[in-house]
Design a protein around this motif. Sequence first.
Motif, mmCIF file in Angstrom:
data_model
loop_
_atom_site.group_PDB
_atom_site.id
_atom_site.type_symbol
_atom_site.label_atom_id
_atom_site.label_comp_id
_atom_site.label_asym_id
_atom_site.label_seq_id
_atom_site.Cartn_x
_atom_site.Cartn_y
_atom_site.Cartn_z
ATOM 1 N N LEU A 45 0.216 0.387 -2.869
ATOM 2 C CA LEU A 45 -1.801 0.231 -2.400
ATOM 3 C C LEU A 45 -2.217 -1.308 -3.481
ATOM 4 O O LEU A 45 -2.482 -2.054 -2.752
ATOM 5 N N GLN A 46 -1.703 -0.886 -4.304
ATOM 6 C CA GLN A 46 -1.581 -2.403 -5.623
ATOM 7 C C GLN A 46 -1.254 -4.257 -5.347
ATOM 8 O O GLN A 46 -2.151 -4.754 -5.238
ATOM 9 N N ARG A 47 -0.658 -3.657 -4.252
ATOM 10 C CA ARG A 47 0.537 -5.303 -3.646
ATOM 11 C C ARG A 47 -1.155 -5.784 -2.888
ATOM 12 O O ARG A 47 -1.066 -6.661 -2.472
ATOM 13 N N LEU A 104 -4.174 -5.206 -2.965
ATOM 14 C CA LEU A 104 -5.503 -5.337 -3.861
ATOM 15 C C LEU A 104 -5.509 -6.779 -4.429
ATOM 16 O O LEU A 104 -4.603 -6.942 -4.904
ATOM 17 N N GLU A 154 2.372 8.349 -6.898
ATOM 18 C CA GLU A 154 3.106 7.353 -7.268
ATOM 19 C C GLU A 154 3.580 5.851 -5.975
ATOM 20 O O GLU A 154 3.095 5.059 -6.738
ATOM 21 N N LYS A 191 0.585 4.479 -4.684
ATOM 22 C CA LYS A 191 0.034 3.592 -5.300
ATOM 23 C C LYS A 191 0.894 2.138 -5.573
ATOM 24 O O LYS A 191 -0.193 1.440 -5.175
ATOM 25 N N ARG A 192 1.670 2.444 -5.566
ATOM 26 C CA ARG A 192 2.414 0.771 -6.262
ATOM 27 C C ARG A 192 3.020 0.197 -4.506
ATOM 28 O O ARG A 192 1.911 -0.928 -5.109
#
Length: 98
Positions: free
Chosen positions: A94-96, A98, A88, A91-92
Amino acid sequence: MNDYTLKVSFTEICQAVDLSEQTVVELVEHDIVQTQGDEEGTWFFDVAMVSVAKRAVRLRRDLDLDWSAIAMVLELVEQRDQLKAENESLKRMLQRFL
């Protein structure tokens, strides 16, 4: 462990989980719950060990596992939970990007 961590005595953990003293000793011997103190009569447990002991008892009752198997199951569940938390977090991060 700091001095502010809640602790329960050997007698209190037996009562909280409704286990005999011998059963709690078996949980300690199988590293299912960890103690503080040198001898059985002076053992103290982090309050979190109460829920670990309850979980172990449920596994024994529901799946008819021996204590060694329960120790392994609890270790695997802990590892899974750590991996889920790490996943998790990744994932957080990685979201930054994208």
